[in-house]
Design an enzyme around this catalytic site. Structure first.
Site, short mmCIF file in Angstrom:
data_model
loop_
_atom_site.label_atom_id
_atom_site.label_comp_id
_atom_site.label_asym_id
_atom_site.label_seq_id
_atom_site.Cartn_x
_atom_site.Cartn_y
_atom_site.Cartn_z
N PHE A 200 0.81 -1.22 0.00
CA PHE A 200 0.00 0.00 0.00
C PHE A 200 0.84 1.27 0.00
O PHE A 200 0.31 2.36 0.20
CB PHE A 200 -0.94 0.01 1.21
CG PHE A 200 -1.95 -1.09 1.16
CD1 PHE A 200 -3.14 -0.93 0.46
CD2 PHE A 200 -1.70 -2.31 1.75
CE1 PHE A 200 -4.06 -1.96 0.37
CE2 PHE A 200 -2.61 -3.35 1.67
CZ PHE A 200 -3.79 -3.18 0.98
N PHE B 86 -7.55 13.05 0.48
CA PHE B 86 -7.98 12.76 -0.88
C PHE B 86 -9.22 13.55 -1.30
O PHE B 86 -10.06 13.06 -2.04
CB PHE B 86 -8.23 11.24 -1.05
CG PHE B 86 -6.99 10.51 -1.44
CD1 PHE B 86 -5.98 10.32 -0.51
CD2 PHE B 86 -6.80 10.03 -2.72
CE1 PHE B 86 -4.81 9.67 -0.85
CE2 PHE B 86 -5.63 9.37 -3.08
CZ PHE B 86 -4.64 9.20 -2.14
N CYS C 167 -0.37 3.02 -10.32
CA CYS C 167 -1.37 2.15 -9.68
C CYS C 167 -2.83 2.47 -10.01
O CYS C 167 -3.52 1.62 -10.57
CB CYS C 167 -1.15 2.16 -8.18
SG CYS C 167 0.40 1.36 -7.74
#
Ligand code: NAD
Length: 458
Positions: A153, A250, A261
């Site tokens: 991650f 975000f 990704c």
């Protein structure tokens, strides 16, 4: 402590290998790229990541870390072999698993003792079952090999920190033996470990990445609407962020997501859904919004200017985000060819990404236009007719609005990262277009000027 081999020394493999060594394991990093291995042996990191090179040198000197192309010697007596090779997108959106298959076969032909193969690469759900079968099919010696999933991650730009201080480690196993071995390897990291079955672990990776991609596309969609209805996306995001169910991260609107990704993982999950007769409508929407968003500033600028032909165009930032030299799916790669096609003379600045970009677009004439790489923002914007901001590097953030007015021929800025305050750009008399916020038009600037004059007189 364990004997670990890592296949692939890209962002994932190298950082994992270095961090395992830092935790005291005996690590051998394997890559097929001989020149990369030589570079690493000489103490130089082949990728730019904060803190990585120092840890590479420290652990190489202590003997915990080795680099080689000789996979057989690295794999034959390893307790665990981590796979971190690429799984790039194929034209149909599916993940290319050929690199994984090659490593699986190399492992099968090399291992001489029981070992756990741990797939860190992002792979479609069910791949690890196939990798295990594939290894069994090609196994040369009579040993036990199991496969576990341990998706990664880390975010590029903070990869070392993200590995050493991961919010969670996901391990997907099918046996107690595999689970305990992986728990043991991660014990010195002292991080929360979530242990699930292999397929769930594979799905957690895609579900997490695609959720983040969705969040970005959602905010970009709302930003575009904000512009039309006179709301400000940054104020809207701030208001939303207090809700713990939404969270504060975000929520920044911009020119879309890039990198190695999100673009490929959204397409791969959509492909997996289709293969299983399911239509993943939310993820498809995130992909569509992102595609449009990437060139939204170019489209705005094309409406504002008659032509780019012969114009000096400053481009600030080439990488897909700050802190990395990675260009994969960067907005610059979509916009610069369009500008060159229109005959623009581009002056590009990026603190670490220019060399990589020059491999795709060499300095000098490029079709109808040209490209020159410069070493600071001032050189890029000096006498420019228009400026595009694609990456929010600190070197760009710290440029004062007044510099655009002072140095550019026409102070016309298209900011894909919303790094400036609209008011400050207006005060500096810069025509300023950003994402989801008020545009500072020429007209606004005239009015601001008049207000200032009026205030000075009275
Ligand atoms: P990368 O392209 O940077 O590196 C892959 C490396 O593997 C290259 O150095 C290549 O030479 C090497 N390689 C290829 N075949 C090999 C073989 N047979 N043996 C040994 N080495 C071999 O890839 P990356 O960005 O590190 O991504 C790897 C995987 O991790 C992908 O599945 C990706 O989706 C996933 N991932 C990436 C990130 C990221 O931020 N980059 C984050 C999380 C997950």
């Amino acid at each position: 402590m364990y004997k670990i081999a890592v296949a692939g020394t890209g962002y994932v493999g190298l950082v994992a290998g270095v961090c395992f060594a830092e935790m005291g394991h005996q690590v051998t990093c394997v890559d097929i790229d001989q020149s990369k291995v030589e570079v690493m042996k000489s103490g130089i990191s082949p990728i730019y990541e904060v803190g990585l090179q120092d840890l590479m040198i420290k652990n190489y000197e202590s003997g915990n870390l080795k680099y080689t192309t000789d996979y057989q010697s690295a794999y034959k007596d390893a307790d665990a072999i981590f796979i971190g090779v690429g799984t790039p997108e194929q034209p149909d959106g599916s993940a290319n698993l050929s690199y994984i298959a090659t490593v699986a076969r190399q492992i099968a032909e090399s291992v001489e003792k029981d070992c756990l193969v741990v797939v860190k690469s992002t792979v479609p759900v069910g791949t690890n079952d196939k990798v295990e079968q594939f290894i069994q099919d090609f196994l040369v010696n009579d040993v036990k090999v199991e496969v576990a999933s341990n998706p990664e991650f880390l975010a590029q730009g903070s990869a070392v920190h993200d590995t050493l201080h991961a919010e969670r480690v996901i391990i997907g196993t099918e046996s107690k033996w595999a689970e305990e071995l992986l728990q043991g390897i991660y014990k010195p990291f002292n991080l929360p470990v979530v242990s699930v079955n292999r397929r769930s672990a594979e799905m957690i990776k895609y579900a997490s990445n695609d959720f983040l991609a969705l969040k970005i596309s959602y905010m970009n969609d709302i930003a575009n609407l904000c512009e039309l209805v006179g709301a400000d996306i940054q104020d809207v995001a701030k208001g939303m962020s207090f809700d713990e169910r939404i969270g504060s991260k975000f929520l920044n609107a911009g020119i879309g997501f890039g990198g190695s990704c999100f673009p490929k993982d959204t397409k791969a999950l959509e492909y997996l859904a289709k293969q299983n007769g399911y239509e993943l409508k939310t993820v498809q929407a995130a992909i569509d919004v992102n595609k449009e968003q990437k060139t939204i500033l170019y489209k705005k600028a094309s409406r504002r200017l008659i032509t780019f032909n012969g114009l000096k165009v400053a481009v600030l930032g080439l990488t897909f985000k700050p802190g990395t030299d990675d260009l994969r799916e960067a907005a610059s790669l979509e916009n610069i060819p369009l500008l060159l096609e229109q005959g623009a003379d581009i002056y590009a600045f990026d603190p670490v990404g220019a060399d990589n970009f020059a491999k795709v677009h060499p300095e000098g004439q490029n079709g109808r236009g040209s490209i020159t790489y410069v070493s600071n923002v001032e050189e890029a914007i000096k006498d420019a007719n228009v400026c595009f901001i694609f990456t929010e590097w600190a070197e760009v953030r710290e440029v004062a609005p007044s510099m655009y007015k002072e140095l550019m021929r026409t102070p016309l800025v298209y900011d894909g990262r919303n790094i400036y305050s609209v008011d400050k750009m207006e005060q500096a008399q810069v025509e300023y277009h950003s994402i989801g916020r008020k545009t500072v038009e020429r007209q606004n600037m005239k009015e601001a000027n008049e207000r200032e004059l009026h205030a000075a007189r009275s």
